[in-house]
Scaffold this active site. Sequence first.
Site, PDB file in Angstrom:
ATOM      1  N   ASP A   1      -2.934   4.529  -2.197  1.00  0.00           N
ATOM      2  CA  ASP A   1      -4.084   5.306  -1.558  1.00  0.00           C
ATOM      3  C   ASP A   1      -4.802   6.720  -2.051  1.00  0.00           C
ATOM      4  OD1 ASP A   1      -5.625   4.835   1.300  1.00  0.00           O
ATOM      5  OD2 ASP A   1      -4.692   6.656   1.432  1.00  0.00           O
TER       6      ASP A   1
ATOM      7  N   HIS B   1     -11.244  -3.245   2.870  1.00  0.00           N
ATOM      8  CA  HIS B   1     -11.319  -2.890   4.248  1.00  0.00           C
ATOM      9  C   HIS B   1     -12.015  -1.720   4.705  1.00  0.00           C
ATOM     10  CE1 HIS B   1      -8.191  -0.256   2.453  1.00  0.00           C
ATOM     11  NE2 HIS B   1      -8.187   0.555   3.658  1.00  0.00           N
ATOM     12  N   ASP B   2     -12.449  -0.910   3.781  1.00  0.00           N
ATOM     13  CA  ASP B   2     -13.444   0.300   3.913  1.00  0.00           C
ATOM     14  C   ASP B   2     -14.834   0.004   3.580  1.00  0.00           C
ATOM     15  OD1 ASP B   2     -11.118   1.782   4.370  1.00  0.00           O
ATOM     16  OD2 ASP B   2     -10.856   2.379   1.988  1.00  0.00           O
TER      17      ASP B   2
ATOM     18  N   GLU C   1      -6.219   3.823  -6.067  1.00  0.00           N
ATOM     19  CA  GLU C   1      -7.576   4.344  -5.338  1.00  0.00           C
ATOM     20  C   GLU C   1      -7.893   5.551  -5.753  1.00  0.00           C
ATOM     21  OE1 GLU C   1      -9.804   4.237  -1.181  1.00  0.00           O
ATOM     22  OE2 GLU C   1      -7.855   5.144  -1.319  1.00  0.00           O
TER      23      GLU C   1
ATOM     24  N   ASP D   1       0.752  -1.209   0.162  1.00  0.00           N
ATOM     25  CA  ASP D   1      -0.099   0.033  -0.092  1.00  0.00           C
ATOM     26  C   ASP D   1       0.924   1.197  -0.177  1.00  0.00           C
ATOM     27  OD1 ASP D   1      -2.377   1.608   0.492  1.00  0.00           O
ATOM     28  OD2 ASP D   1      -3.226  -0.162   1.158  1.00  0.00           O
TER      29      ASP D   1
HETATM   30  C1  NOJ Z   1      -8.232   5.344   1.787  1.00  0.00           C
HETATM   31  C2  NOJ Z   1      -8.162   4.043   2.735  1.00  0.00           C
HETATM   32  O1  NOJ Z   1      -8.478   2.946   2.191  1.00  0.00           O
HETATM   33  C3  NOJ Z   1      -8.781   4.204   3.986  1.00  0.00           C
HETATM   34  O2  NOJ Z   1      -8.758   2.981   4.787  1.00  0.00           O
HETATM   35  C4  NOJ Z   1      -8.102   5.407   4.508  1.00  0.00           C
HETATM   36  O3  NOJ Z   1      -8.756   5.631   5.706  1.00  0.00           O
HETATM   37  C5  NOJ Z   1      -7.968   6.633   3.849  1.00  0.00           C
HETATM   38  N1  NOJ Z   1      -7.875   6.429   2.456  1.00  0.00           N
HETATM   39  C6  NOJ Z   1      -6.899   7.505   4.252  1.00  0.00           C
HETATM   40  O4  NOJ Z   1      -5.634   7.101   3.857  1.00  0.00           O
END
Ligand code: NOJ
Length: 575
Positions: A207, A342-343, A270, A99
């Site tokens: 990210d 994970h989100d 992302e 990541d």
């Molecule tokens: C996206 C990530 O997937 C998330 O888990 C994170 O809180 C935010 N970006 C900030 O880095």
Amino acid sequence: MTDDQWFREAVVYQIYPRSFQDTDGDGIGDVPGIIDRLDYLHTLGIDVLWLSPIYRSPQDDNGYDISDYEDVDPTFGSLADVDRLIEQAHAPGIRIVMDLVVNHTSDEHPWFVESRSSRDNPKRDWYWWRPARHGHEAGTPGAEPTNWQASFSGPAWELDETTGEYYLHLFSRKQPDLNWENPQVREAVYAMMRWWLDRGVDGFRMDVINMISKHVGPDGSLQDGRPIAGTVLGDGTPFYICGPRIHEFLQEMHREVFDGRSQKYLTVGEMPMVTVEEALLFTDPARHEVDMVFQFEHVDLDHGEHKWDRKPLDLRDLKASFGRWQEDLADIGWNSLYWNNHDQPRAVSRFGSDAPEHRVASAKLLGSVLHLHRGTPYVYQGEELGMTNVPFAGPQDFQDIESVNYYRTAIEAGADPEWVLHNLRLGSRDNARSPMQWDASANAGFTTGTPWARVNPNYPEINAEAAVADDASVFHHYRRLIELRRSEPAVAHGHFTMLAPEHRTLYAFMRTFEGTELLVLANFSADELAVTGDDVPRLDRWSGADLLLGNLADDPSSVVEPLRPWEARILRRTT
Ligand code: NOJ
């Protein structure tokens, strides 16, 4: 397909290390735990592992706040453990993707510690520092330089008492945004990326990478966003999503980090709020930016005004969204495919049904639908077991900073606590972060200590050991889907055609490749569903087709007979 397009045939498995496997009894997963589970992952058949951040971090946002990019947080292990992981994963051909979190650092990163120390520190300009709004006294309400709301609630600016200026943080106040306008910042990031490649990693998941370029006025100013109803804050996203220099930055990164290396690495950006038109530019191989993006359209469809205003999903919207992305990236560019990470809440609870009688079938159906689209599928840990959302008892059960901040600000603003809790149960990221369920022993075999997050109480039934032993499990269905990608070229390379876009419960599409046709039929409901010639043109041609993979225990007597509740069939015929 040339070798540098290998990612088109790959399946990626995402590990959230904190919740995967603990080996030292501290209740938090670690890198040795990942090594211990490589055999399991190899049995599943995945090609690539993406690890959520394991770097040194105060863990304000579970590692997405990094204080040293070139070291491993002691909670997760050591650099030597990572070297061992790379070596042992590579042995059976599994690649490792790290990541890359470089929109922001931790406020405890030495760069920020220096930057905040004085206004004339050489690293001052590495972050976004601004004085109070003109005519306002620093620290008073509304004095923030812009009205932007942070992703984790509250203003996106924090006053730093040392120098009396504000710094920008699009996420938590412990995640200050790096200033990518400054070439020294970019050079430092590229050097760090090269360092990881030299260590043997095979790529990066980047990210919120489409937030690194901000719209800055000629005088260095940033602008207010449209007011957000019910708050004093505004929507800053138009000023930092896919900003004016984003393509330039990614092309520069490509040149500085990846060009001239003999290996082809995997890069996935992302990108919240990215449009398919932008995605086409990002993923056009000729532009040398990234291989694919994580877009958010399909996971935003059950949101109302915002993420915490949940509404039921309309399958027609889901098909329209996926269908458009498939079509628009058909000739140039490439899609990533995901239900979970994970989100996001657990897919089977969200898009399928976690009722006991439908959980297994609907989890398999979701796998079939996703993996048969054109693109690179991502499996999030536990998805291959059909892991479900967590039955949270009350607000005290939530730990994630986004969820905790939302609860606090919503209650302060006078929202009904039951409604807030309802939204949290459906939408909280904590749903995805409960420990991986390995077996029926205490704490699901995740740890011998006290797990940092509550184990889902359904683990005696839903766990990896039981799933591996049961040929009819969700696990083996995912394994077969991954196998199918290897044995049937149409899965990775076939042309995609959406069928029956207006049907409320049928998800149907075709893939065609060099004389092979695949038809996927999926019943997104608990009712029987008869597929007709209106849904699938010339349905009769399919009556003698092979059933490549179904998701129910007994095969249908005819492949075109009505679909049973949550049934999904993958059919194949040659032309
Ligand atoms: C996206 C990530 O997937 C998330 O888990 C994170 O809180 C935010 N970006 C900030 O880095």
